[in-house]
Design an enzyme around this catalytic site. Structure first.
Site, short mmCIF file in Angstrom:
data_model
loop_
_atom_site.label_atom_id
_atom_site.label_comp_id
_atom_site.label_asym_id
_atom_site.label_seq_id
_atom_site.Cartn_x
_atom_site.Cartn_y
_atom_site.Cartn_z
N LYS A 178 34.75 20.01 39.66
CA LYS A 178 35.92 20.39 38.86
C LYS A 178 35.97 21.80 39.29
O LYS A 178 35.44 22.76 38.62
CB LYS A 178 35.80 20.15 37.46
CG LYS A 178 37.06 20.59 36.69
CD LYS A 178 37.16 20.87 35.29
CE LYS A 178 37.16 22.54 35.30
NZ LYS A 178 38.20 23.16 35.92
N GLU A 253 25.57 29.85 35.48
CA GLU A 253 25.58 31.07 36.06
C GLU A 253 26.53 31.81 35.22
O GLU A 253 27.95 31.69 35.33
CB GLU A 253 25.84 30.79 37.52
CG GLU A 253 25.09 30.46 38.34
CD GLU A 253 23.81 31.25 38.54
OE1 GLU A 253 23.76 32.19 38.31
OE2 GLU A 253 22.77 30.47 39.10
N CYS A 290 30.25 38.57 39.23
CA CYS A 290 29.59 38.36 38.11
C CYS A 290 28.45 39.39 38.01
O CYS A 290 27.84 39.78 37.28
CB CYS A 290 29.14 37.15 37.83
SG CYS A 290 28.74 36.09 39.27
P1 NAP Z 1 35.50 29.95 31.65
O1 NAP Z 1 36.55 29.85 30.96
O2 NAP Z 1 34.31 30.16 31.62
O3 NAP Z 1 35.81 28.85 33.09
C1 NAP Z 1 34.94 28.48 34.17
C2 NAP Z 1 34.89 26.95 34.34
O4 NAP Z 1 34.63 26.24 33.31
C3 NAP Z 1 36.53 26.88 34.74
O5 NAP Z 1 36.43 25.71 35.52
C4 NAP Z 1 36.98 26.06 33.57
O6 NAP Z 1 38.18 25.35 33.64
C5 NAP Z 1 35.68 25.63 33.01
N1 NAP Z 1 35.83 25.32 31.60
C6 NAP Z 1 36.32 25.77 30.38
N2 NAP Z 1 36.27 25.40 29.11
C7 NAP Z 1 35.26 24.57 29.67
C8 NAP Z 1 34.54 23.44 28.52
N3 NAP Z 1 34.79 23.44 27.40
N4 NAP Z 1 33.90 22.61 29.18
C9 NAP Z 1 33.84 22.35 30.51
N5 NAP Z 1 34.36 23.28 31.31
C10 NAP Z 1 35.13 24.22 30.75
O7 NAP Z 1 35.85 31.37 32.84
P2 NAP Z 1 37.30 31.86 33.22
O8 NAP Z 1 38.08 31.49 32.26
O9 NAP Z 1 37.39 31.58 34.55
O10 NAP Z 1 36.88 33.43 33.06
C11 NAP Z 1 36.83 33.94 31.93
C12 NAP Z 1 35.67 34.95 31.79
O11 NAP Z 1 34.42 34.40 32.56
C13 NAP Z 1 35.83 36.19 32.72
O12 NAP Z 1 36.41 37.21 32.19
C14 NAP Z 1 34.52 36.72 33.12
O13 NAP Z 1 33.74 37.40 32.06
C15 NAP Z 1 33.68 35.50 33.14
N6 NAP Z 1 33.26 34.72 34.56
C16 NAP Z 1 32.50 35.03 35.15
C17 NAP Z 1 31.78 34.41 36.43
C18 NAP Z 1 30.51 34.42 36.90
O14 NAP Z 1 30.44 34.34 38.30
N7 NAP Z 1 29.57 34.86 36.03
C19 NAP Z 1 32.87 34.12 37.26
C20 NAP Z 1 34.33 34.12 36.60
C21 NAP Z 1 34.46 34.50 35.39
P3 NAP Z 1 39.69 25.73 33.49
O15 NAP Z 1 39.62 27.34 33.49
O16 NAP Z 1 40.08 25.26 34.75
O17 NAP Z 1 40.09 24.93 32.41
#
Ligand code: NAP
Ligand code: MG
Length: 475
Positions: A178, A253, A290
């Protein structure tokens, strides 16, 4: 959606890849916006609940045969995948340029060439992986866990998928992916590469959709053996909780607040290199990595020198050319909240100047804030934008303590003229990766976090081991 002013190519993906076939998606349509132009650049059809069920069933059915394939055959398929991605590197780079906003050169070098190197390193690791070993009268077998659900973020639309999916396929697991809703397009191109490479039906399945629906369903599903997630720490926490209901294995991660530590014996030349590389690392991908080195910790008496060097280095990151946009208007708002007075503590000063931003796109001024309080919000929370904090340390011990004063532990760097002392400082850093004196990314090295940066390791032999159970057979 496709009004006359749209300059972007609009990629239409109405089908999902399930069980080795392209099938019409049963969910609603989702528009993908180019964050550099704010134009629609893709429309995908999301997976329905039934599509997710079908994908998990296909992965489950495909597992025994794929797990039983000789290693050389799995390696051969992955080598074909690698060659197809390399042949189509410009296509991938163009997709990532449009859906994630990275400038073309970066879209190619960071977003496509790096995952290709990861595939190469994973194939090499697969060919020497100890699937069988011995302890006394025991035969130790490493066996692929079953169906792995991969849930990926938007910051590196191809790389984040490859680091999970390729080691999992190498190990012999089957995968349901996904991708992030903000950047799902590269995953479709990757699915086409898997298909063209002759991956057997069901071994890889693509079900785009929201995290709350598709991601949650995969995390709960009894036939999913392991969830491999990259994204935010709050969502990681939710996933760990939901996965606990079925005692699934989880690889997480998550976020970071990585420190770049300059030791007191650094020469002027090494200090200049440290600042330049730290700024480049912090601003890479618009600050949306990250492992971003977002805290630069330097000896107190050198703060002024570092401020000048960092401001000069930051001035080279012009938004719209070298520096890409943030992924969304929401993310820009979030990053801007870290630039408000007080976020870095009462003594904090901004040492960079505002710059002209392109008329369209979610750009922010790349910013360096100095004299940041180590306990402030700016020093403690992940910004995920081009914002570098400079913190001062009273001694080398103090510098390492400040570096470790974080809930996170993902990346890190140490700079010191005495390389033994620098390595000793690296050993005391509570973090999954440390680059000493400019050591560069290793596509075969384990990648993952200490503390709330996550659990488990990705890439290469550690990525393969991460999706294997261990069995002891006594003879
Ligand atoms: P996120 O909200 O954690 O989303 C990451 C993935 O998880 C997306 O595919 C998202 O789907 C999915 N997801 C969201 N809620 C979920 C749930 N309850 N159950 C299962 N899967 C779920 O991250 P983001 O919105 O992309 O970014 C927000 C923050 O994450 C950033 O500001 C940053 O701090 C952090 N981030 C960290 C990394 C890293 O490599 N460590 C990378 C990107 C972001 P959808 O968004 O498609 O709905
Ligand atoms: Mg989110």
């Amino acid at each position: 959606m496709t009004d006359a002013t749209t300059r972007d190519t609009v990629q239409r993906e109405a089908e999902l890849y399930i069980g080795g076939r392209w099938v019409p998606g049963g969910g609603t349509d989702l528009e993908v916006e180019n964050p550099a132009t704010e134009q629609v650049t893709g429309v995908i059809t999301q997976a329905s609940t039934g599509d997710v069920e079908a994908a998990v069933a296909a992965a489950k059915a495909a597992f025994p045969e794929w797990a039983g394939r000789p290693v050389a055959e799995r390696a051969a398929v992955l080598r074909r995948v690698r060659d197809i991605v390399a042949e189509r590197a410009d296509v991938f780079a163009d997709i990532i340029n449009r859906e994630q906003g990275s400038p073309p050169k970066l879209a190619r070098a960071l977003h496509v060439d790096t995952p290709i190197a990861v595939v190469d390193a994973t194939i090499a690791a697969l060919e020497r992986f100890p699937f069988a070993s011995e302890i006394g009268n025991s035969l130790i077998r490493r066996e692929p866990v079953g169906v792995v659900a991969a849930i990926t973020p938007w910051n590196l639309p191809l790389h984040q998928v490859v680091v999970k999916v390729v080691p999992a396929l190498a190990a012999g697991t089957t995968v349901v992916l996904k991708p992030a809703g903000l950047t799902p397009l590269a995953a479709f191109e990757l699915a086409r590469a898997f298909d063209a490479a002759g991956l057997p039906p069901g071994v890889f399945n693509l079900v785009p959709g929201s995290g709350r629906v598709v991601g949650d369903l995969l995390t709960r599903h009894p036939d999913v053996a392991q969830v491999s997630f990259t994204g935010s720490t709050p969502v990681g926490r939710t996933i760990a909780g939901v996965a606990a209901e079925t005692l699934k294995r989880v690889t997480l991660e998550l976020g970071g607040k990585s420190a770049s530590v300059v030791l007191s014996d650094a020469t002027d030349e090494l200090l200049a290199k440290a600042v330049k590389i730290t700024v480049a690392n912090c601003f890479l991908n618009g600050g949306q990595t990250c492992t971003a080195l977002s805290r630069l910790i330097v000896p107190g008496h050198r703060v002024e020198q570092v401020e000048e060097l960092a401001a000069a280095a930051a001035a080279k990151y012009a938004p719209g050319s070298r520096l890409g946009p943030l992924i969304s208007a929401d993310q820009r708002k979030e990053v801007e909240s870290f630039l408000e007075p007080g976020a870095g503590g009462s003594a904090a000063v901004t040492v960079t100047s505002p710059v002209d931003l392109p008329a369209h796109g979610f750009y922010v001024t790349p910013t360096v804030v100095s004299r940041v309080d180590p306990d402030s919000r700016l020093a403690q929370e992940e910004v995920f934008g081009p914002v570098l904090s400079i913190l001062s340390a009273g001694s080398d011990d103090d510098a390492v303590a400040i570096a470790n004063n974080s809930i996170y532990g993902l990346g890190g760097a140490v700079w010191g003229t005495d390389s033994d002392a620098a390595l000793a400082a690296a050993a005391r850093m509570q973090t999954g990766q440390v680059d000493v004196n400019g050591g560069t990314f290793n596509a075969g090295a384990p990648f993952g976090g200490y503390k709330q940066s996550g659990t488990g390791r990705e890439i290469g032999e550690y990525g393969i081991a991460d999706v294997c159970e261990i069995k002891a057979v006594q003879r």
